[in-house]
Design an enzyme around this catalytic site. Sequence first.
Site, PDB file in Angstrom:
ATOM      1  CD1 TRP A  67      -0.193  -1.455   3.172  1.00  0.00           C
ATOM      2  CD2 TRP A  67       0.537   0.659   3.306  1.00  0.00           C
ATOM      3  NE1 TRP A  67       0.580  -1.351   4.299  1.00  0.00           N
ATOM      4  CE2 TRP A  67       1.035  -0.058   4.412  1.00  0.00           C
ATOM      5  CE3 TRP A  67       0.859   2.014   3.193  1.00  0.00           C
ATOM      6  CZ2 TRP A  67       1.839   0.523   5.390  1.00  0.00           C
ATOM      7  CZ3 TRP A  67       1.665   2.598   4.162  1.00  0.00           C
ATOM      8  CH2 TRP A  67       2.141   1.844   5.240  1.00  0.00           C
ATOM      9  CE  LYS A  75      -3.020  -9.334  -2.675  1.00  0.00           C
ATOM     10  NZ  LYS A  75      -3.565  -8.036  -2.245  1.00  0.00           N
ATOM     11  N   PRO A  76      -3.311  -5.840  -5.874  1.00  0.00           N
ATOM     12  CG  PRO A  76      -4.867  -4.129  -6.241  1.00  0.00           C
ATOM     13  CD  PRO A  76      -4.513  -5.537  -6.667  1.00  0.00           C
ATOM     14  CB  ALA A  77      -1.943  -3.242  -0.540  1.00  0.00           C
ATOM     15  CD  GLU A 110      12.853  -5.554  -4.653  1.00  0.00           C
ATOM     16  OE1 GLU A 110      13.444  -5.174  -3.624  1.00  0.00           O
ATOM     17  OE2 GLU A 110      13.404  -5.720  -5.746  1.00  0.00           O
ATOM     18  NE  ARG A 135      10.675   8.661  -1.970  1.00  0.00           N
ATOM     19  CZ  ARG A 135      10.945   7.419  -2.345  1.00  0.00           C
ATOM     20  NH1 ARG A 135      11.673   6.630  -1.585  1.00  0.00           N
ATOM     21  NH2 ARG A 135      10.505   6.972  -3.504  1.00  0.00           N
ATOM     22  CB  CYS A 165      10.916  -1.039   2.058  1.00  0.00           C
ATOM     23  SG  CYS A 165      11.050  -0.417   0.389  1.00  0.00           S
ATOM     24  CD  GLU A 197      10.199  -2.443   7.129  1.00  0.00           C
ATOM     25  OE1 GLU A 197      10.483  -1.910   6.069  1.00  0.00           O
ATOM     26  OE2 GLU A 197       9.302  -3.293   7.239  1.00  0.00           O
ATOM     27  CB  SER A 249      13.808   4.902  -5.422  1.00  0.00           C
ATOM     28  OG  SER A 249      13.715   4.424  -4.112  1.00  0.00           O
TER      29      SER A 249
HETATM   30  P1  NAD Z   1       2.177  -6.946   3.707  1.00  0.00           P
HETATM   31  O1  NAD Z   1       3.219  -7.984   3.533  1.00  0.00           O
HETATM   32  O2  NAD Z   1       1.215  -7.092   4.792  1.00  0.00           O
HETATM   33  O3  NAD Z   1       1.305  -6.825   2.385  1.00  0.00           O
HETATM   34  C1  NAD Z   1       1.896  -6.758   1.109  1.00  0.00           C
HETATM   35  C2  NAD Z   1       0.987  -7.437   0.128  1.00  0.00           C
HETATM   36  O4  NAD Z   1       0.849  -8.798   0.490  1.00  0.00           O
HETATM   37  C3  NAD Z   1      -0.424  -6.851   0.082  1.00  0.00           C
HETATM   38  O5  NAD Z   1      -0.871  -6.864  -1.250  1.00  0.00           O
HETATM   39  C4  NAD Z   1      -1.213  -7.851   0.911  1.00  0.00           C
HETATM   40  O6  NAD Z   1      -2.568  -7.925   0.553  1.00  0.00           O
HETATM   41  C5  NAD Z   1      -0.504  -9.144   0.571  1.00  0.00           C
HETATM   42  N1  NAD Z   1      -0.688 -10.182   1.574  1.00  0.00           N
HETATM   43  C6  NAD Z   1      -0.807 -10.034   2.919  1.00  0.00           C
HETATM   44  N2  NAD Z   1      -0.961 -11.242   3.501  1.00  0.00           N
HETATM   45  C7  NAD Z   1      -0.937 -12.164   2.502  1.00  0.00           C
HETATM   46  C8  NAD Z   1      -1.050 -13.586   2.468  1.00  0.00           C
HETATM   47  N3  NAD Z   1      -1.225 -14.316   3.568  1.00  0.00           N
HETATM   48  N4  NAD Z   1      -0.979 -14.207   1.280  1.00  0.00           N
HETATM   49  C9  NAD Z   1      -0.802 -13.487   0.153  1.00  0.00           C
HETATM   50  N5  NAD Z   1      -0.697 -12.152   0.112  1.00  0.00           N
HETATM   51  C10 NAD Z   1      -0.751 -11.492   1.283  1.00  0.00           C
HETATM   52  O7  NAD Z   1       2.962  -5.579   3.740  1.00  0.00           O
HETATM   53  P2  NAD Z   1       2.339  -4.109   3.771  1.00  0.00           P
HETATM   54  O8  NAD Z   1       2.009  -3.815   5.163  1.00  0.00           O
HETATM   55  O9  NAD Z   1       1.301  -3.912   2.744  1.00  0.00           O
HETATM   56  O10 NAD Z   1       3.583  -3.243   3.232  1.00  0.00           O
HETATM   57  C11 NAD Z   1       4.579  -2.839   4.035  1.00  0.00           C
HETATM   58  C12 NAD Z   1       5.778  -3.735   3.860  1.00  0.00           C
HETATM   59  O11 NAD Z   1       6.234  -3.731   2.506  1.00  0.00           O
HETATM   60  C13 NAD Z   1       6.938  -3.259   4.656  1.00  0.00           C
HETATM   61  O12 NAD Z   1       7.546  -4.315   5.325  1.00  0.00           O
HETATM   62  C14 NAD Z   1       7.879  -2.660   3.614  1.00  0.00           C
HETATM   63  O13 NAD Z   1       9.199  -2.618   3.987  1.00  0.00           O
HETATM   64  C15 NAD Z   1       7.632  -3.524   2.461  1.00  0.00           C
HETATM   65  N6  NAD Z   1       8.020  -2.843   1.223  1.00  0.00           N
HETATM   66  C16 NAD Z   1       9.138  -3.262   0.600  1.00  0.00           C
HETATM   67  C17 NAD Z   1       9.552  -2.632  -0.548  1.00  0.00           C
HETATM   68  C18 NAD Z   1      10.779  -3.116  -1.242  1.00  0.00           C
HETATM   69  O14 NAD Z   1      10.903  -2.846  -2.404  1.00  0.00           O
HETATM   70  N7  NAD Z   1      11.676  -3.819  -0.584  1.00  0.00           N
HETATM   71  C19 NAD Z   1       8.826  -1.582  -1.085  1.00  0.00           C
HETATM   72  C20 NAD Z   1       7.670  -1.158  -0.409  1.00  0.00           C
HETATM   73  C21 NAD Z   1       7.282  -1.818   0.755  1.00  0.00           C
END
Ligand code: NAD
Length: 490
Positions: free
Chosen positions: A162, A186-188, A262, A290, A296, A393, A453
């Site tokens: 998200w 599949k978006p968040a 990622e 930012r 991340c 984090e 980035s």
């Molecule tokens: P999250 O892992 O909860 O969710 C990410 C995605 O995974 C969402 O689309 C969510 O719906 C999906 N998801 C959640 N549970 C799932 C499951 N059981 N099975 C399949 N899909 C599932 O993370 P978040 O809270 O949305 O995002 C924040 C995290 O993303 C942070 O840890 C951040 O560091 C990381 N992030 C990393 C990068 C990178 O490039 N390294 C970039 C942006 C964010």
Amino acid sequence: MSTWTEHERAVVDAVPDGLFIGGAWRPAASGARFPVEDPALARELRTVADADAQDARAAAEAAGAAQEAWAATAPRERGEILRRAYELLLERRDDLALLMTLEMGKPLAEAKGEVGYAAEFFRWFAEEAVRIDGGYQTSPDGKDRFVVMRRPVGPVLLITPWNFPLAMGTRKIGPAVAAGCTMIVKPAEQTPLSLLALAGILREAGLPDGVLNVLTTSRPGEVVEPLLRGGIVRKLSFTGSTAVGRLLLEQSAEQVLRVSLELGGNAPFLVFEDADLDRAVEGALAAKMRNMGEACTAANRLYVHESVAGAFAECLAARMGALTVGRGTEPGVDVGPLIDADGRGKVDELVEDAVGRGAKTLVGGEHAPGDGYFYRPTVLTGVPADAAMLHQEVFGPVAPILTFTDEDEVVAAANDTPYGLVSYVFTQSLERAFRLGERLDTGMVGLNKGVVSNPAAPFGGVKQSGLGREGGTVGIDEFLETRYLAMPLS
Ligand code: NAD
């Protein structure tokens, strides 16, 4: 009570409604929908279709059916679709930015920046589509000839977080389109609207039916697991938390999928005694603030040489304290709300824990007023090594400052984490900068720079921060297989 303007409502209501499968918009098979919240008002902004496993199957079948014809399209044609989509993104930048601010919270200026950054991935991969290479080789004994070619991996599943609702989509969709892969995105669940708008743009840009399919769902586990195990999807590209990434890596083992991850970070930000302090403070503001700290790549631990730590902390606290917190749609706002009640609750807990262990609050440390999930920019000093925020984090606008005396000590502390996404180094010594570029165990290092980035650079982490790279000249490799033909030549 604050509410949305007519224009804001119109932008939200214009987002296509439904799941995007096989080139058509349709409701979830069950008819279910789920709410998307505006985090600045803590109120439901809109509902979207709530996919389940049945919809996932339909999307996988559409992606599978379109794969062969899509792989056979001319690279130039794929590139030009991306180029048109790039131009459409820039033409509609204002509305897309507003939509992003409404569903995610970031200030409009940052949202506009993200639309530009997201569009750049399409421009970059439009150019990469026509540079996919191959080879011709003579076997060592001189008898055979090898033709080496690059083929699309096949249908791919792209899962986005998200925090960058548009850019995390284009960073995956761009190379998938360029390589000739069909896809399911599949978006968040917190921020599906930007991706739905993007699907509409790609369709307008001429992407054939079935190449891109979008599933919005409030139950990601139920939708994703059958896709990974189902036999049609050949690759997973996931951006999100390390915990979920690890789970999906396990689920990908059954079909032996290609996997790019990622994941989370715990970025160290090092300021040496010879650093240009103004530049270091500027860098810290960028690396910390930012996206309200919800990145991340956010600086999560600021290690400052003890001889300059006092001046640095004072200066950073003054700058952070002067930032305006509020609804991202309002002029002059620098810091929007956090994504949801859980996100802010986690920041509360981490700050309470650090303060309880003896950290001192120079500025912030509390909620900011408003209906949404606002939190004041915060600077803490004297944070003890066992404070929880140094080991995970924060994902919020909180800068913990620690001190060090020598290089070996700070390198050991910086590397003492299971994460390895990015680190930042501020020094005027060229040798030290290069040395640390080798010693810090992260996939990326910012030298006198708080933002690394760039679509033209290989983004990604080592250790538990991920697998593979996105962007740069290697970004498309993640979506290609190498195949070779062998034949004798007399
Ligand atoms: P999250 O892992 O909860 O969710 C990410 C995605 O995974 C969402 O689309 C969510 O719906 C999906 N998801 C959640 N549970 C799932 C499951 N059981 N099975 C399949 N899909 C599932 O993370 P978040 O809270 O949305 O995002 C924040 C995290 O993303 C942070 O840890 C951040 O560091 C990381 N992030 C990393 C990068 C990178 O490039 N390294 C970039 C942006 C964010």
